[in-house]
Design a protein around this motif. Structure first.
Motif, PDB file in Angstrom:
ATOM      1  N   UNK A 176       0.840  -1.190   0.000  1.00  0.00           N
ATOM      2  CA  UNK A 176       0.000   0.000   0.000  1.00  0.00           C
ATOM      3  C   UNK A 176       0.881   1.248   0.000  1.00  0.00           C
ATOM      4  N   UNK A 177       0.276   2.402  -0.241  1.00  0.00           N
ATOM      5  CA  UNK A 177       1.062   3.635  -0.354  1.00  0.00           C
ATOM      6  C   UNK A 177       1.659   4.064   0.977  1.00  0.00           C
ATOM      7  N   UNK A 231      11.824   4.374   7.556  1.00  0.00           N
ATOM      8  CA  UNK A 231      10.858   3.389   7.040  1.00  0.00           C
ATOM      9  C   UNK A 231      10.741   3.500   5.522  1.00  0.00           C
ATOM     10  N   UNK A 232      10.690   4.735   5.017  1.00  0.00           N
ATOM     11  CA  UNK A 232      10.591   4.932   3.560  1.00  0.00           C
ATOM     12  C   UNK A 232      11.838   4.409   2.853  1.00  0.00           C
ATOM     13  N   UNK A 233      13.020   4.655   3.438  1.00  0.00           N
ATOM     14  CA  UNK A 233      14.262   4.207   2.818  1.00  0.00           C
ATOM     15  C   UNK A 233      14.406   2.686   2.830  1.00  0.00           C
ATOM     16  N   UNK A 234      13.962   2.047   3.902  1.00  0.00           N
ATOM     17  CA  UNK A 234      14.152   0.603   4.041  1.00  0.00           C
ATOM     18  C   UNK A 234      13.023  -0.222   3.438  1.00  0.00           C
ATOM     19  N   UNK A 235      11.799   0.321   3.457  1.00  0.00           N
ATOM     20  CA  UNK A 235      10.661  -0.488   3.032  1.00  0.00           C
ATOM     21  C   UNK A 235       9.822   0.170   1.936  1.00  0.00           C
ATOM     22  N   UNK A 236      10.114   1.430   1.577  1.00  0.00           N
ATOM     23  CA  UNK A 236       9.382   2.100   0.506  1.00  0.00           C
ATOM     24  C   UNK A 236       7.968   2.485   0.857  1.00  0.00           C
ATOM     25  N   UNK A 237       7.634   2.509   2.144  1.00  0.00           N
ATOM     26  CA  UNK A 237       6.280   2.885   2.583  1.00  0.00           C
ATOM     27  C   UNK A 237       6.313   4.261   3.227  1.00  0.00           C
TER      28      UNK A 237
END
Length: 721
Positions: A302-303, A319-325
């Motif tokens: 999900x976005x 979290x964005x860098x490691x999991x793209x969320x």
């Protein structure tokens, strides 16, 4: 008389048409009733500017005049001033051939449209123009003598669709295409966000804005099955179910995979969000629930997650860098744009006042009628055009009013996941000042890019030629047959010292890549190689690039620059640099993308096309005694005071009565400039003297400066880069 077009040739070059100008003058004078009158001097001037097309008969040894077309060009549109065929050459198609040649010439030069004024009582002429694709844009009154009604006709040209081997469309050289994603971004909600819908919660307004964004189609919302189970455990009291549970069941629900599959993911998230509690084994029930919500987002791709938890929000970048969320708070859906609730007033050339203000619920019916008249369905009006009482927080809506009549409407979302604004706009094209209306509304949209790089696109309805012309002059691009135009608002001054910074800003915001090193300036026509968002190479001239990114100025090494003085009384209306508000309407010049600066005729040599202008506000009359703004020259020319007309004065802050206040000379230099950018910190006289830019006496007149001094002024005017 001949019966075929085979022997008719159309001349356009200056050397070819000059021998036939006298024939054109004589023929035109014989048809003043239908064509109006143009003096012989005007024909000569237009011929030297190559704004006359001559049709000649080459069937005999002695080439004969057969007809002509007189036109005026003011990019991005042209006006047909006069067209006729000689009596001996009527009804064989010469007028159509002349007009087709004009279309070809203007299309190659990227003009948007051609306009023609035709008296309503000339039936044959109106039938001809209609057959040539000129629709009636508006109706105007003719001269007092004959009291005619004039039909103002417009033809939208087909912008060149030249495709290179790379597949690049030259009508859109930056390959802009801010299309909305096929699927809306889908966000998972945590429990606190749902509870924030309660009327007594402190974040109630932000939560309502989130759901308005969902209702307006900007995103989709969902929950986890874990959240449903949690609500079931906590929401049943005295046998009655909490309405929040029923509301949550309306939203799509996603389940987390079994513990064996999800445990490594949960441990990894815990190490990012709760590292200390993970080590000590003190994770609470709420901590574990938050981790499971976030893991659900990642497993289902999900976005992102919308949450109020500070620990998760603090770890959002990791979290964005490691999991793209993405992890977002409710504040992310609050409008960060500059919304003024008070009305803004603009002077117009007609001495009327245009009012721009936020559309309120009381105005919705009037705005709906404006759109209904353009065959927009009720569903589209309520949804895409945001004309419903519940759209207040998710969409910005502005109306333009003249004498309490709504003549324009524009709307765009307050929040956009992609970082690009998609606006819908309509202008009442029957209104004589429709271009001014379009300019005011589009400038309001582009103001949203004052502090960041903005990607903007506008949806156009059919028949909106004035709107398209104004958009093109502001740097929007897109194919003529396309209903969407695109624009990047860069609002940056690029110097050698800031090249790397500006290059990265543009790349991150738009995926457009400038060369690694700044080039040396040769002319505004020199081309710079860019890498466009689709990975292709594109070669764009400096002048075009500055227009497409407008307002943007590339202060490159060896580029000519001048400092020119301006009185305080004229400075702010012309440049708009003052931070102090005013209860008075904006000057009529505020609606012009290209503005006019008047000066002594001796200054003409300094204002060459592409020159950078630094405006020095004089210290007299309480002025700042500092450089306050910078712009670029588009063109300059000289005229006597008697020759200066409204076309010269309207884009300026002067009128006939104030012309003499800028000097006693009977001739004036008129400089057309655009891309005005206000300096963050005005550069005062003492700093200019340190840079070697002259003494107070030398700054009372226009003078050139070196490119080193140009860069020094920019660095001082923008001390933080």
């Amino acid at each position: 008389m001949i019966n075929s077009l085979a022997d008719i040739r159309i001349l356009s070059a200056r050397t070819e048409i000059l021998p036939f100008i006298e024939d054109a003058i004589v023929t035109a004078d014989g048809h003043k009733d239908a064509l109006g009158f143009f003096p012989a001097k005007a024909f000569q001037e237009y011929a030297h500017r190559e704004s006359v097309l001559i049709a000649v008969d080459v069937s005999e040894a002695d080439t004969k005049y057969a007809g002509h077309l007189l036109f005026d060009c003011r990019f991005p549109k042209a006006h047909v001033l006069q067209m006729l065929a000689s009596p001996a050459y009527r009804r064989i198609g010469i007028a159509k051939k002349l007009l087709n040649r004009l279309k070809e010439i203007l299309t190659r030069q990227n003009f948007i449209s051609i306009h023609a004024r035709v008296a309503e009582d000339l039936w044959d002429a109106n039938q001809f123009w209609g057959n040539q694709g000129f629709y009636i844009q508006t109706v105007a009154k003719g001269g007092v003598t004959r009291s005619r009604t004039i039909l103002v006709r417009s033809h939208e040209l087909a912008t060149p669709q030249l495709f290179l081997g790379s597949g690049m469309d030259l009508s859109n050289p930056l390959c802009l295409n801010f299309q909305p994603p096929e699927a809306r971004p889908l966000f998972l909600l945590d429990l606190n966000v749902l509870f924030d819908l309660g009327p007594r919660r402190t974040r109630n307004e932000e939560a309502i804005n989130l759901f308005k964004a969902e209702r307006s189609g900007l995103c989709s919302l969902a929950i986890s099955t874990e959240l449903l189970e949690e609500l079931k455990r906590t929401s049943t009291t005295n046998g009655r179910t909490d309405p929040m549970l029923d509301f949550a069941r309306v939203l799509p629900a996603f389940a987390l995979a079994c513990d064996e599959v999800s445990k490594p993911l949960l441990d990894g998230l815990a190490s990012l969000i709760f590292p200390d509690r993970l080590v000590t084994g003190t994770l609470t029930h709420n901590d574990k629930s938050d981790l499971r919500h976030l893991a659900t987002v990642i497993q289902h791709q999900l976005s992102g997650l919308v949450t109020s938890d500070d620990a998760i929000l603090n770890a959002a970048t990791a979290i964005a860098q490691n999991y793209g969320a993405q992890v977002l708070s409710l504040l992310a859906f609050r409008s960060s744009q500059n919304v003024r609730s008070d009305e803004e007033l603009f002077e117009m050339a007609t001495r009327q006042t245009l009012t721009l203000n936020v559309i309120k619920d009381a105005d919705i019916d009037v705005a709906r009628r404006l759109l209904s008249q353009r065959s927009i369905t009720a569903s589209a009006i309520a949804n895409e055009w945001a004309l419903s009482a519940s759209d207040g927080g998710a969409m910005l809506r502005y109306g333009a009013w003249i004498d309490q009549q709504l003549v324009g409407y524009i709307t765009w979302p307050t929040w956009a996941q992609s970082g690009a604004i998609i606006a819908r706009v309509v202008v009442d094209e029957s209104f004589p000042q429709s271009r001014t209306v379009a300019a005011v509304m589009l400038r309001k949209l582009l103001e949203q890019g004052s502090s960041k790089v903005l990607q903007a696109s506008i949806e156009l309805l059919p028949g909106q030629s004035s709107l398209r012309e104004v958009a093109w002059s502001l740097g929007f691009c897109g194919a003529a047959q396309n209903s969407r135009l695109f624009k990047i608002v860069f609002r940056r001054i690029v110097t050698p010292s800031t090249w790397a910074l500006r290059r990265n800003e543009l790349l991150e915001a738009t995926c457009i890549k400038l060369p690694e090193q700044p080039p040396f300036f040769r002319s505004v026509d020199q081309h710079i190689m860019l890498t466009t968002p689709d990975g292709n190479r594109s070669y764009v001239s400096i002048e075009s690039l500055e227009t497409l990114l407008a307002p943007a100025i590339f202060c490159l090494p060896r580029r000519a620059a001048v400092i020119t003085p301006i009185w305080r009384d004229f400075a702010n209306p012309l440049l708009g640099h003052s931070s102090q508000g005013s209860l008075l309407p904006y000057s009529k010049v505020a609606s012009h993308s290209e503005r006019h600066y008047f000066s002594d005729p001796k200054t003409l040599k300094y204002f060459q096309r592409g020159t950078i202008i630094f405006f020095y506000e004089s210290g007299k009359r309480g002025g700042a005694a500092a450089v306050v703004a910078v712009a670029r020259v588009r063109r300059s020319y000289c005229k006597t005071v008697d020759e200066i007309d409204s076309l010269d004065l309207d884009p300026s802050v002067l009128d006939v009565s104030t012309l003499q206040s800028i000097g006693a000379s009977k001739r004036k230099t008129i400089t057309t400039f655009d891309n005005v950018i206000t300096l963050f910190a005005p550069v005062p006289m003492r700093e200019l003297q340190k840079m070697g830019c002259g003494s107070p006496n030398s700054l009372i007149s226009t003078r050139p400066i070196t490119d080193e001094q140009m860069t020094a002024i920019i660095d001082a005017g923008f001390p933080h880069g």
